[in-house]
Write a protein that holds these residues in place. Structure first.
Motif, PDB file in Angstrom:
ATOM      1  N   GLN A 494       0.825  -1.210   0.000  1.00  0.00           N
ATOM      2  CA  GLN A 494       0.000   0.000   0.000  1.00  0.00           C
ATOM      3  C   GLN A 494       0.853   1.253   0.000  1.00  0.00           C
ATOM      4  O   GLN A 494       0.547   2.239  -0.687  1.00  0.00           O
ATOM      5  CB  GLN A 494      -0.918  -0.022   1.219  1.00  0.00           C
ATOM      6  CG  GLN A 494      -2.005  -1.080   1.165  1.00  0.00           C
ATOM      7  CD  GLN A 494      -2.828  -1.128   2.440  1.00  0.00           C
ATOM      8  OE1 GLN A 494      -2.401  -0.628   3.496  1.00  0.00           O
ATOM      9  NE2 GLN A 494      -3.999  -1.737   2.352  1.00  0.00           N
ATOM     10  N   ALA A 495       1.961   1.237   0.764  1.00  0.00           N
ATOM     11  CA  ALA A 495       2.842   2.406   0.806  1.00  0.00           C
ATOM     12  C   ALA A 495       3.450   2.675  -0.567  1.00  0.00           C
ATOM     13  O   ALA A 495       3.526   3.828  -1.027  1.00  0.00           O
ATOM     14  CB  ALA A 495       3.948   2.168   1.837  1.00  0.00           C
ATOM     15  N   ILE A 496       3.873   1.604  -1.235  1.00  0.00           N
ATOM     16  CA  ILE A 496       4.469   1.757  -2.571  1.00  0.00           C
ATOM     17  C   ILE A 496       3.418   2.262  -3.553  1.00  0.00           C
ATOM     18  O   ILE A 496       3.677   3.177  -4.353  1.00  0.00           O
ATOM     19  CB  ILE A 496       5.063   0.413  -3.037  1.00  0.00           C
ATOM     20  CG1 ILE A 496       6.265   0.036  -2.170  1.00  0.00           C
ATOM     21  CG2 ILE A 496       5.441   0.477  -4.511  1.00  0.00           C
ATOM     22  CD1 ILE A 496       6.769  -1.373  -2.401  1.00  0.00           C
ATOM     23  N   ARG A 497       2.217   1.668  -3.507  1.00  0.00           N
ATOM     24  CA  ARG A 497       1.154   2.066  -4.441  1.00  0.00           C
ATOM     25  C   ARG A 497       0.797   3.542  -4.277  1.00  0.00           C
ATOM     26  O   ARG A 497       0.612   4.267  -5.267  1.00  0.00           O
ATOM     27  CB  ARG A 497      -0.078   1.190  -4.209  1.00  0.00           C
ATOM     28  CG  ARG A 497      -1.173   1.362  -5.286  1.00  0.00           C
ATOM     29  CD  ARG A 497      -2.519   0.870  -4.779  1.00  0.00           C
ATOM     30  NE  ARG A 497      -2.475  -0.469  -4.231  1.00  0.00           N
ATOM     31  CZ  ARG A 497      -2.676  -1.580  -4.940  1.00  0.00           C
ATOM     32  NH1 ARG A 497      -2.946  -1.499  -6.236  1.00  0.00           N
ATOM     33  NH2 ARG A 497      -2.639  -2.767  -4.344  1.00  0.00           N
ATOM     34  N   ALA A 537       8.225   5.984   2.867  1.00  0.00           N
ATOM     35  CA  ALA A 537       6.814   5.591   3.030  1.00  0.00           C
ATOM     36  C   ALA A 537       6.719   4.228   3.693  1.00  0.00           C
ATOM     37  O   ALA A 537       5.842   3.985   4.540  1.00  0.00           O
ATOM     38  CB  ALA A 537       6.119   5.565   1.668  1.00  0.00           C
ATOM     39  N   ILE A 538       7.631   3.314   3.344  1.00  0.00           N
ATOM     40  CA  ILE A 538       7.617   1.982   3.952  1.00  0.00           C
ATOM     41  C   ILE A 538       8.022   2.069   5.414  1.00  0.00           C
ATOM     42  O   ILE A 538       7.438   1.424   6.295  1.00  0.00           O
ATOM     43  CB  ILE A 538       8.548   1.024   3.174  1.00  0.00           C
ATOM     44  CG1 ILE A 538       8.005   0.812   1.749  1.00  0.00           C
ATOM     45  CG2 ILE A 538       8.672  -0.317   3.898  1.00  0.00           C
ATOM     46  CD1 ILE A 538       8.923   0.012   0.848  1.00  0.00           C
ATOM     47  N   LEU A 539       9.034   2.874   5.717  1.00  0.00           N
ATOM     48  CA  LEU A 539       9.490   3.026   7.092  1.00  0.00           C
ATOM     49  C   LEU A 539       8.385   3.561   7.994  1.00  0.00           C
ATOM     50  O   LEU A 539       8.326   3.242   9.184  1.00  0.00           O
ATOM     51  CB  LEU A 539      10.695   3.972   7.159  1.00  0.00           C
ATOM     52  CG  LEU A 539      12.005   3.512   6.496  1.00  0.00           C
ATOM     53  CD1 LEU A 539      13.086   4.547   6.708  1.00  0.00           C
ATOM     54  CD2 LEU A 539      12.436   2.159   7.046  1.00  0.00           C
ATOM     55  N   GLY A 540       7.494   4.355   7.435  1.00  0.00           N
ATOM     56  CA  GLY A 540       6.448   4.981   8.249  1.00  0.00           C
ATOM     57  C   GLY A 540       5.221   4.127   8.457  1.00  0.00           C
ATOM     58  O   GLY A 540       4.238   4.593   9.053  1.00  0.00           O
ATOM     59  N   GLN A 541       5.198   2.889   7.989  1.00  0.00           N
ATOM     60  CA  GLN A 541       4.011   2.045   8.083  1.00  0.00           C
ATOM     61  C   GLN A 541       3.853   1.469   9.490  1.00  0.00           C
ATOM     62  O   GLN A 541       4.828   1.019  10.110  1.00  0.00           O
ATOM     63  CB  GLN A 541       4.081   0.896   7.084  1.00  0.00           C
ATOM     64  CG  GLN A 541       3.939   1.331   5.641  1.00  0.00           C
ATOM     65  CD  GLN A 541       2.579   1.975   5.393  1.00  0.00           C
ATOM     66  OE1 GLN A 541       1.542   1.380   5.627  1.00  0.00           O
ATOM     67  NE2 GLN A 541       2.631   3.220   4.919  1.00  0.00           N
TER      68      GLN A 541
END
Length: 596
Positions: A494-497, A537-541
């Protein structure tokens, strides 16, 4: 309102009408059966056997109306009898016709909008009235419906002719020669029976119709079991309830009965039977005159029409007839069931108004081939709008019947394959997407990369690949369980999308590996900036069940070169990823972003 003029031979016509002896007589099943059949075949609420008298139209049979007559000046049938032709007199929408738009029967009850009447003629050819069909909404008749109306009107004419024959017979004087002449020339069988139902006399037609000799007819009674009579549903018809016996018992005429009788050699003959009692001075029946006509062919036609009507109305396929421009001439009743479209409203419209715009050209090409080669089309699929505004996928076959007078159009047979199409789309989607993250898989991504590289080469621009790997993913699975690992994969996807741009394509290509196609990028710096945003964005999940700080990733970036292939570009991005993991810092040749 415009009243119809009189017939050119009005006085002669009226005399012939009154000679029939039908006016102001009671209802008869033989006529009512025909009007009921007409209502069923044409799917109309009102059908009539209308006879035009000097100042009125009188209904010998009526389905759908309580009235038995109207004034002649408002009668649609008055127009029909002065515009005599081989085909029915048809008014598709009375509100648009200057002759009828203000007619009381249009603006008031019964609210006539559609009218079709086939002229009824006496044996000399004079018009007596019409067999007509009426609807409260506009519509048209196709060729098959017109022919059905003509055929049923012919059956009414035969009944009226039988009335004329009987009238002549009953008015004969005592001249035996004249009686014999009439009896011998009648096509309708006649038998004269005494109080006990015993046959005393008959005409030659009775022998022909019943397949019996004079010796076999003489003295036979209605209750004789050799008749083997049956009702239309195939059940036995007891002799004591035959029309002749009913008439003798009640002293009343029994008309229009349909009876099946087995001839001696086994053939089944269908008869329309009328029995009229002869009464004494006290009103008691002393004998009975029974008339019957062989309607075997007509009966088979009626059964076939009923069968066809039932099958046609309950068919799952939609049958549509169009002209060469795409204008609808006919649509089967199944269109209402499958699409919610009223067939009578669809008639006259263009099929292009219902077909999806993107399917116009392919459909036109199919129809062009069919009309120029006269060969049926291969099955083709087109999208058609239903009454709710949605799109249904119909698989169609087109057949050229323009040269067939009964059709005179292109016949489209269509079946609804929407569910099949949806299943195929779902299977295709499943084959090209990752089930867990709902991102495209490696196969889907490879097709996007190949297309993007081809466009980049022709437009002298660049694309780039970001190769993303989730760090310590095995540790997450081993420590916190696969359910938490799955939630981490979904969160990363979801972060990548959400971080990728609208023209980019993200995919899951392995267990904990993702790839993002950046299409286009201006240079290495733009690709690195996007990769950095994806990394953060991935780090913030937040992942339920996973402590903060364990959602980590490494990213390798490769910008396309002129001679790149999907494989070579993927390999360079993969190499950049491993360089990132080794150096844990950005590189210049193959840039990588790492966990902080």
């Amino acid at each position: 309102m415009r009243s119809a003029p009189n017939h050119v031979d009005e006085e002669l016509r009226l005399r012939a009408l009154h000679r029939l002896g039908v006016l102001d007589t009671g209802p008869e099943e033989r006529f009512d059966r025909i009007t009921r059949l007409l209502s069923t075949v044409l799917d109309v609420p009102i059908s009539l056997v209308s006879l035009i008298d000097s100042d009125r139209q009188w209904f010998k049979s009526c389905v759908g109306l309580e009235a038995t007559q109207t004034s002649r000046d408002v009668a649609f049938c008055s127009h029909a009898i002065v515009e005599v032709g081989d085909l029915p007199f048809v008014i598709t929408d009375a509100q648009l016709d200057e002759r009828f738009f203000d007619n009381p029967l249009v603006v008031g009850d019964p609210g006539v909008r559609f009218y079709a009447g086939q002229v009824l003629r006496d044996p000399s050819g004079l018009p007596m009235g019409t067999l007509c069909a009426i609807d409260r909404k506009p519509r048209q008749l196709n060729a098959d419906e017109q022919q059905a109306l003509v055929d049923l009107a012919h059956m009414v004419e035969q009944e009226l002719a039988h009335d004329a024959q009987r009238s002549i017979l009953l008015q004969l004087d005592e001249s035996e020669s004249r009686k014999a002449l009439i009896l011998d020339t009648m096509t309708e069988g006649l038998v004269f029976q005494d109080r006990d139902g015993r046959i005393l006399n008959w005409n030659p037609a009775a022998e022909r119709v019943l397949g019996l000799s004079a010796e076999e007819l003489s003295g036979r009674t209605s209750i004789d079991p050799r008749w083997r009579a049956i009702h239309e549903d195939g059940t036995p018809w007891p002799g004591e309830t035959h029309p002749a016996m009913e008439s003798l018992h009640t002293g009343q005429p029994v008309n229009g009965q349909i009876m099946g009788v087995h001839q001696p050699h086994g053939s089944l003959v269908w008869l329309r039977v009328n029995a009229n009692p002869v009464l004494d001075a006290q009103g008691r029946a002393t004998s009975v005159l029974t008339a019957f006509a062989d309607i075997t062919l007509e009966h088979e036609l009626m059964i076939e029409q009923r069968r066809f009507s039932y099958l046609f109305r309950n068919a799952t396929d939609i049958i549509t007839v169009i002209d060469t421009t795409g204008r609808t001439k006919f649509t089967s009743p199944s269109a209402e069931r499958l699409l919610g479209v009223d067939p009578s409203v669809a008639a006259g419209g263009m099929i292009w108004d219902a077909i999806h715009r993107d399917d116009h050209e392919p459909t036109r090409q199919v129809l062009h081939r069919v009309t120029t080669t006269s060969e049926p089309s291969d099955p083709f699929t087109t999208r058609v709008r239903d009454a709710s505004g949605g799109w249904r996928h119909l698989e169609c076959v087109a057949v050229n019947l323009l040269a067939e007078p009964a059709v005179s159009g292109i016949v489209l047979t269509a079946r609804d394959v929407t569910e099949r199409h949806q299943i195929a789309e779902a299977l295709a989607y499943s084959a090209s997407h990752d089930e867990l993250t709902d991102l495209p898989n490696r196969r889907k991504l490879s097709a996007h990369i190949a297309s993007a590289l081809e466009r980049a080469a022709s437009e002298h621009r660049h694309v780039a690949l970001c190769f993303v790997d989730l760090d310590r993913f095995k540790e997450v699975n081993d420590t916190f369980g696969h359910a938490v690992g799955d939630r981490l994969l979904v969160a990363a996807g979801q972060a990548i999308r959400h971080t990728a741009r609208s023209g980019d394509h993200a995919a899951r290509v392995g267990g904990d590996e993702f790839v993002v196609l950046l299409d286009p990028v201006a240079d290495q710096a733009e690709a690195e900036a996007i990769a950095d945003r994806i990394h953060h964005a991935i780090l913030g999940q937040y992942v339920q069940g996973l402590p903060d700080g364990l959602a980590q990733a490494s990213v390798g970036v490769a910008v396309s070169e002129p001679d790149d292939t999907p494989s070579s570009l993927m390999q360079r991005a993969d190499t950049a990823l491993y360089a990132t993991k080794a150096t844990r810092s950005y590189t210049h040749a193959a840039t990588s972003s790492t966990n902080a």
